[in-house]
Design a protein around this motif. Structure first.
Motif, short mmCIF file in Angstrom:
data_model
loop_
_atom_site.label_atom_id
_atom_site.label_comp_id
_atom_site.label_asym_id
_atom_site.label_seq_id
_atom_site.Cartn_x
_atom_site.Cartn_y
_atom_site.Cartn_z
N VAL A 387 -57.78 45.80 106.53
CA VAL A 387 -57.31 45.72 107.92
C VAL A 387 -58.28 44.89 108.77
O VAL A 387 -57.86 44.06 109.58
CB VAL A 387 -57.15 47.13 108.51
N SER A 388 -59.57 45.09 108.56
CA SER A 388 -60.58 44.38 109.35
C SER A 388 -60.57 42.89 109.06
O SER A 388 -60.71 42.07 109.98
CB SER A 388 -61.97 44.97 109.06
N VAL A 389 -60.43 42.51 107.80
CA VAL A 389 -60.37 41.09 107.44
C VAL A 389 -59.15 40.44 108.09
O VAL A 389 -59.20 39.31 108.60
CB VAL A 389 -60.33 40.91 105.91
N GLY A 390 -58.02 41.17 108.10
CA GLY A 390 -56.82 40.64 108.74
C GLY A 390 -57.02 40.43 110.23
O GLY A 390 -56.63 39.40 110.79
N LEU A 391 -57.63 41.42 110.92
CA LEU A 391 -57.88 41.29 112.36
C LEU A 391 -58.86 40.17 112.66
O LEU A 391 -58.70 39.42 113.63
CB LEU A 391 -58.41 42.62 112.92
N ALA A 392 -59.90 40.05 111.82
CA ALA A 392 -60.89 39.00 112.03
C ALA A 392 -60.27 37.61 111.86
O ALA A 392 -60.61 36.67 112.58
CB ALA A 392 -62.05 39.17 111.06
N SER A 393 -59.32 37.51 110.93
CA SER A 393 -58.68 36.22 110.68
C SER A 393 -57.87 35.75 111.87
O SER A 393 -57.74 34.54 112.11
CB SER A 393 -57.77 36.32 109.44
N VAL A 394 -57.33 36.70 112.64
CA VAL A 394 -56.52 36.34 113.80
C VAL A 394 -57.37 35.64 114.85
O VAL A 394 -56.92 34.70 115.52
CB VAL A 394 -55.85 37.59 114.39
N THR A 395 -58.60 36.09 115.02
CA THR A 395 -59.49 35.54 116.07
C THR A 395 -60.47 34.50 115.54
O THR A 395 -61.23 33.93 116.33
CB THR A 395 -60.29 36.68 116.72
N LEU A 463 -63.48 33.56 100.67
CA LEU A 463 -64.92 33.82 100.69
C LEU A 463 -65.25 35.01 101.58
O LEU A 463 -66.12 35.83 101.24
CB LEU A 463 -65.65 32.56 101.19
N LEU A 464 -64.57 35.11 102.72
CA LEU A 464 -64.78 36.25 103.61
C LEU A 464 -64.43 37.55 102.90
O LEU A 464 -65.17 38.55 103.01
CB LEU A 464 -63.92 36.09 104.86
N SER A 465 -63.30 37.57 102.19
CA SER A 465 -62.88 38.77 101.47
C SER A 465 -63.89 39.15 100.40
O SER A 465 -64.19 40.34 100.20
CB SER A 465 -61.50 38.55 100.84
N ALA A 466 -64.43 38.14 99.70
CA ALA A 466 -65.42 38.41 98.66
C ALA A 466 -66.70 39.01 99.27
O ALA A 466 -67.27 39.96 98.71
CB ALA A 466 -65.75 37.12 97.92
#
Length: 495
Positions: A387-395, A463-466
């Motif tokens: 969930v956090s990676v998804g929210l971070a990707s938006v911004t 890379l962020l997910s890793a």
């Protein structure tokens, strides 16, 4: 009940704690993603810079080696030190120009010439556009031309003009940086090979009523006459200093450009069978990053005992310095935030486990494997991570562009201040002046990159997910050390 279901029930039951963990993890991911996107944008801008601004390698006579050789010879036989100038053979210069790394090249050579018919040089009088129209009396700074005859010694000692031979006039630094520009006609190019075409300065053209298509005659260093035709007129902002007023060839207005083979024919002792040479050859590379490799390969085609290759990637490095600083800063941000994320999440998970000791004790007393209990905590944190990676990707794009371009602007400002300070210091020591000549720019500059296009890609998200998964693994591992030491009896007794 398997640990996947237990993890989901806990996350939905503890909505407040789940929300706090998502906010904390999202903040960590935003900072990490910002660093990754800025670093990627800086690297992409660096790659683009390689295409926009090149680096140059100059082939010239190695005067240092010639001096050492002359001093060795002089010391051995007691003779005076004499340096024998060795021009660059055209055959070797052309061999280097054909290398695949060369984007463009510029050959140049110079010779002296004396006025003959239809032209007189700009003199060093108060009116710099005036010319010497008398053949009977000597004008200050010029040897008298008695009876209209110009001897070979006069041409050698005090010539009227500097004849500069090139293969591409507009590639000269003085034309590149705007110090000189064509005002009428055209520049010298490769198609002028084998012709008598020349380009003259506007002051010289005005003083002699020369226009595009006009013809005049000059005498070479052997006193032989050559017919020349004007195909272009240029204007230079360089001014004649006190020395140029005494020596006419140093006056910028008396510099005449032509193709280098014609300039070679003006040199003393030149014949049709003489080997063609150039004074210098400048090679503009496709990729500045390959400069060292190019020099190593090109040196194998040259006589390195008399010639040398000197590199100049000042413009490239000047453009890249702010980008490299931004990329380095972004890398440090990623490392620091990742380390901080591990510490913060580890502490949160450890505190959460302490609060859930009774739950852990009950599960262990019911025979639940410790690995599955740890797996439950991992699944909980993994869901929060997704969930956090998804929210971070938006911004990510918005914050990355704002922060990245602000950093780049600060770096550009800092570099400009440092460059200005260095220039002022050099001027204060008298190190700068109008000494560049036509082949060397007085101050090489490059247009700074003032904007980065920070844009997320699938590679960045991957890379962020890793990195996020690594943070989760480390946090759970640190927190699990306490779980592995627990026993059901100890847990339930203490509670």
């Amino acid at each position: 009940m398997n640990f996947f279901k237990r993890a989901w029930l806990y996350l939905t039951a503890k909505k407040g704690k789940t929300a706090i963990l998502i906010l904390v993890f999202t903040a960590i991911m935003v900072f990490v993603l910002t660093g990754l996107t800025i670093r990627q944008a800086a690297n992409q801008a660096t790659e683009n810079a390689k295409k926009e601004v090149g680096a140059s390698v100059t082939l010239t006579t190695d005067r240092e080696k010639l001096m050492k050789k002359a001093m060795t010879t002089a010391s051995s036989d007691g003779s005076p030190v004499r340096i024998k100038e060795t021009p660059v053979p055209l055959s070797q210069a052309e061999a280097v120009s054909k290398m695949s790394d060369v984007k463009n090249f510029s050959f140049s050579t110079s010779a002296s010439a004396a006025a003959s018919t239809g032209i007189t040089p700009v003199t060093g009088s108060d009116d710099t556009s005036s010319t010497d129209t008398s053949n009977q009396k000597e004008i200050p700074g010029r040897i008298a031309n008695v009876g209209g005859e110009t001897s070979k010694s006069t041409i050698a000692m005090n010539p009227d003009f500097r004849l500069t031979g090139v293969n591409d006039l507009l590639s000269l630094p003085t034309f590149q940086d705007g110090t000189a520009k064509i005002t009428s006609g055209r520049a010298i190019t490769e198609k002028d090979q084998g012709t008598n075409n020349v380009v003259v300065e506007s002051q010289l053209a005005t003083a002699n009523n020369l226009k595009v298509g006009s013809t005049f005659k000059l005498k070479d260093e052997d006193g032989e006459e050559h017919d020349l035709k004007v195909v272009g007129i240029y204007k230079t902002t360089q001014v004649a200093d006190s020395m140029a007023q005494r020596m006419r060839t140093m006056n910028p207005a008396n510099t005449i450009y032509t193709y280098y083979t014609l300039a070679n024919s003006f040199k003393e002792g030149a014949t049709d069978t003489s080997e063609q040479t150039v004074d210098s050859a400048i090679y503009y590379l496709k990729d500045p990053a390959q400069m060292a490799t190019f020099v190593t390969t090109a040196s194998k085609k040259l006589d390195t005992d008399t010639m040398t290759l000197s590199t100049n990637d000042q413009a490239y490095q000047q453009m890249l310095t702010p980008l490299n600083n931004v990329a380095s800063f972004a890398t440090n941000v990623v490392l620091l935030v990742a380390a901080a994320g591990v510490i913060i999440l580890s502490l949160i998970v450890i505190l959460s486990i302490r609060e859930r000791k009774f739950e852990i004790g009950v599960l262990m007393s019911l025979g639940e494997n410790k690995a599955k209990i740890i797996g439950q905590f991992f699944v909980e944190l993994f869901v929060i991570m997704v969930v956090s990676v998804g929210l971070a990707s938006v911004t990510g794009n918005f914050i990355g562009n704002a922060v990245g371009n602000q950093l780049l602007s600060q770096q550009n400002t800092t570099q400009q201040e440092q460059a200005k300070s260095t220039t002022e210091t050099q001027r204060g020591h008298g190190r700068l002046g109008n000494i560049g000549g036509p082949f060397v720019a007085n101050q090489e500059t490059a247009k700074q990159i003032d904007h980065m296009n920070v844009k997320m890609t699938s590679k960045t998200i991957g890379l962020l997910s890793a990195l996020a998964l690594g943070i989760v693994f480390i946090a759970i591992f640190v927190a699990s050390i306490g779980i592995l030491r627990l026993t059901p009896k100890t847990i339930l007794t203490n509670n």
